[in-house]
Design an enzyme around this catalytic site. Structure first.
Site, short mmCIF file in Angstrom:
data_model
loop_
_atom_site.label_atom_id
_atom_site.label_comp_id
_atom_site.label_asym_id
_atom_site.label_seq_id
_atom_site.Cartn_x
_atom_site.Cartn_y
_atom_site.Cartn_z
N TYR A 16 -10.54 7.47 -0.35
CA TYR A 16 -12.20 7.89 -0.02
C TYR A 16 -12.10 9.43 0.31
O TYR A 16 -12.54 9.77 1.40
CB TYR A 16 -12.52 7.21 1.04
CG TYR A 16 -12.35 5.61 1.15
CD1 TYR A 16 -12.87 4.85 0.22
CD2 TYR A 16 -11.18 5.08 2.03
CE1 TYR A 16 -12.41 3.61 -0.09
CE2 TYR A 16 -10.78 3.62 1.68
CZ TYR A 16 -11.40 2.80 0.91
OH TYR A 16 -10.87 1.55 0.66
N TYR A 148 -14.93 -6.84 3.47
CA TYR A 148 -14.03 -5.86 2.62
C TYR A 148 -13.08 -6.85 1.96
O TYR A 148 -12.17 -7.44 2.59
CB TYR A 148 -13.61 -5.01 3.65
CG TYR A 148 -12.58 -4.00 2.80
CD1 TYR A 148 -13.36 -2.89 1.93
CD2 TYR A 148 -11.31 -4.05 2.61
CE1 TYR A 148 -12.41 -1.95 1.23
CE2 TYR A 148 -10.37 -3.25 2.04
CZ TYR A 148 -11.07 -1.99 1.14
OH TYR A 148 -10.23 -1.57 0.28
N ASP A 253 -9.57 -14.55 2.43
CA ASP A 253 -8.98 -13.42 2.27
C ASP A 253 -8.16 -12.90 3.68
O ASP A 253 -8.80 -12.45 4.34
CB ASP A 253 -9.76 -12.15 1.78
CG ASP A 253 -9.14 -10.92 1.72
OD1 ASP A 253 -7.85 -10.64 2.25
OD2 ASP A 253 -9.86 -9.72 1.34
N LYS A 282 -0.84 -6.67 2.98
CA LYS A 282 -0.50 -5.77 3.98
C LYS A 282 0.63 -5.91 4.77
O LYS A 282 1.67 -5.49 4.19
CB LYS A 282 -1.88 -5.78 4.87
CG LYS A 282 -2.87 -4.96 4.03
CD LYS A 282 -3.93 -4.63 5.18
CE LYS A 282 -4.68 -3.60 4.42
NZ LYS A 282 -6.23 -4.08 3.92
C1 LIG Z 1 -6.74 -4.08 2.60
C2 LIG Z 1 -7.49 -5.09 2.18
C3 LIG Z 1 -7.88 -5.53 0.86
C4 LIG Z 1 -7.04 -4.72 -0.30
O1 LIG Z 1 -5.59 -4.52 -0.08
P1 LIG Z 1 -4.94 -3.24 -1.05
O2 LIG Z 1 -3.54 -3.73 -0.66
O3 LIG Z 1 -5.52 -2.08 -0.44
O4 LIG Z 1 -5.62 -3.40 -2.50
C5 LIG Z 1 -8.40 -6.66 0.63
N1 LIG Z 1 -8.76 -7.66 1.66
C6 LIG Z 1 -8.81 -7.23 2.87
C7 LIG Z 1 -9.25 -8.01 4.01
C8 LIG Z 1 -8.01 -6.06 3.26
O5 LIG Z 1 -8.04 -5.79 4.60
#
Ligand SMILES: *Cc1c(COP(=O)(O)O)cnc(C)c1O
Length: 433
Positions: A16, A148, A253, A282
């Site tokens: 960003y 997000y 997610d 992550k």
């Molecule tokens: C970081 C994140 C993503 C995206 O993952 P990247 O490896 O950066 O593409 C998607 N969803 C959540 C909840 C996240 O924290």
């Protein structure tokens, strides 16, 4: 080193970032345990505890001997092979492990190279699932504001429209269905008026647009990059109910919340519900390599596989990269071999105690802790360079955003290191907030 930073500023996008007005960056010389060694700008170096765990990832710390050994040993075997027509033990063993530790109905695994792509795959599964069931009009995702889910286009379409600057991409972005943000607070009871109002509003939206909706997608219990915002398990239970009632899939997610961060291995466990599709990323590899996974139920897997096309239409080049799978296996084994829940609870208690004094500082709007996540929310936008600098002078690396100064430290932090992080954040907020 000043020369290096000038070259960086000219050449490189950071997350960003602007190339016309680049924000300062710091050079990393090394990293070990929970500490980063950074250039101090005068030819020397400073040490800082990484309160961000490199954005949720580095749960066992840098240069962890177990993870180092796992990756080195895989390098000696082979570092990568295509996953089309070939397979390997690290992928099979990791898939088995993920199925074993994730919510019970999830039985099948798609590996890819980043969280965003795992969300793309989850959405694709949901769309193909509805087509296979003859529900061709069901092409939209239902989500809530404040979320997000990543930066590629499909995940971006379900990020909060304001934070995600959807206005920049009008016409290029799928228009999804947004319910209101769940009311704040993990402990909110399910007869609370704000919860009931939220539930009524989301239920009405689901009912009204049922024929257009393929799946519900949310971050369970804690919205991360959208605002470090915990909400109650009752909200998740309602979303599960709506999905069942209307024939939507539920995608959770867990890219930020997975692997113990909120106090349970996966955040959905707080609500006692299971998703149809789960995304992990992550901390999956303990922060060593880029890897993410999309898990699904047998119903989803076989419905998609028996639908038109007869296959899930995705296959990244670096799918199930063996180095990344080996790191992930080692990371999960290391996590499960310890009392990780006790450690997260201890970190939680340390952050609660250490950040409590911040609540009475002028300019502080809210202080909240969930699992191994501590957040100080200010009344307005953070002065990023000043805040970062103020924390760094106290030996702690933070990366605030918007109105939030927060930490999700490595699990291997000692109680003293957690106290140092909390004290540095509190002092930095007092000085620069
Ligand atoms: C970081 C994140 C993503 C995206 O993952 P990247 O490896 O950066 O593409 C998607 N969803 C959540 C909840 C996240 O924290």
């Amino acid at each position: 080193m000043a020369g290096m930073l000038a070259r960086d500023a000219e050449l490189l996008w950071h997350p960003y970032s602007s190339l016309s007005d680049p924000s300062p960056v710091r050079m990393v010389r090394g990293a070990s345990g929970v500490r980063l060694q950074l250039d101090d700008g005068d030819g020397g170096s400073v040490e800082a505890i990484d309160a961000m765990a490199s954005w949720w990832c580095m749960i066992h710390g840098y240069r962890n001997p177990v993870l180092d050994a796992a990756v080195k040993s895989q390098v000696d075997d082979f570092s990568h092979v295509m996953f089309g027509g070939l397979t390997h033990e690290p992928a099979i063993r990791l898939a088995e492990r993920l199925v074993e530790i994730s919510p019970e109905p999830l039985r099948h695994v798609f590996f890819c190279d980043s969280g965003s792509v795992s969300v793309e795959v989850a959405i694709k599964l949901a769309l193909q699932y509805q087509v296979a069931r003859g529900n061709n009009g069901r092409t939209r995702m239902l989500t809530v504001r404040g979320g997000y889910h990543g930066d590629t286009f499909a995940p971006m379409s379900v990020c909060d429209p304001v934070n995600g600057m959807h206005s920049l991409f009008t016409g290029a972005l799928k228009e999804q269905v947004f319910g209101p943000q769940p009311p704040a607070g993990f402990d909110r009871p399910d007869d609370d008026p704000e919860f009931l109002a939220w539930a009524a509003s989301v239920s009405a939206l689901a009912e009204q647009l049922a024929g257009e909706i393929a799946a519900i997608i949310v971050e369970p219990i804690l919205q991360g990059a959208g605002g470090m915002y915990p909400y109650s398990p009752a909200c998740l239970r309602l979303l599960r109910e709506l999905a069942d009632r209307h024939g939507f899939l539920l995608i959770l997610d867990e890219i930020a919340t997975g692997f113990g961060r909120t106090g349970t291995l996966f955040a959905s466990e707080h609500a006692g519900i299971d998703p149809d599709i789960l995304c992990a990323g992550k901390a999956l590899t303990g922060g060593y390599l880029s890897l993410a996974a999309t898990l699904c139920t047998t119903d989803v897997a076989h419905t998609v596989s028996n639908g038109p096309g007869g296959a899930l239409m995705h296959g990244p080049t670096f799918m199930a990269n063996p180095l990344a799978c080996s790191a992930a296996l080692a990371s999960i084994d290391l996590l499960l071999s310890q009392d990780w829940a006790g450690r997260v609870a201890q970190i939680s208690a340390g952050l609660s105690a250490g950040l409590a004094p911040a609540a009475s500082l002028p300019g502080v709007k809210d202080v909240r802790v969930i699992g191994a996540v501590g957040v100080v929310q200010l009344g307005g936008p953070v002065d990023l360079p000043r805040m970062t600098e103020a924390a760094l002078r106290r030996g702690v690396w933070v990366r605030p955003f918007r109105d939030l100064v927060y930490t999700m430290p490595p699990y291997v932090c000692t109680d003293e290191e957690i106290a140092t992080i909390a004290a540095a954040i509190t002092a930095a907020v007092e000085e620069a907030g």
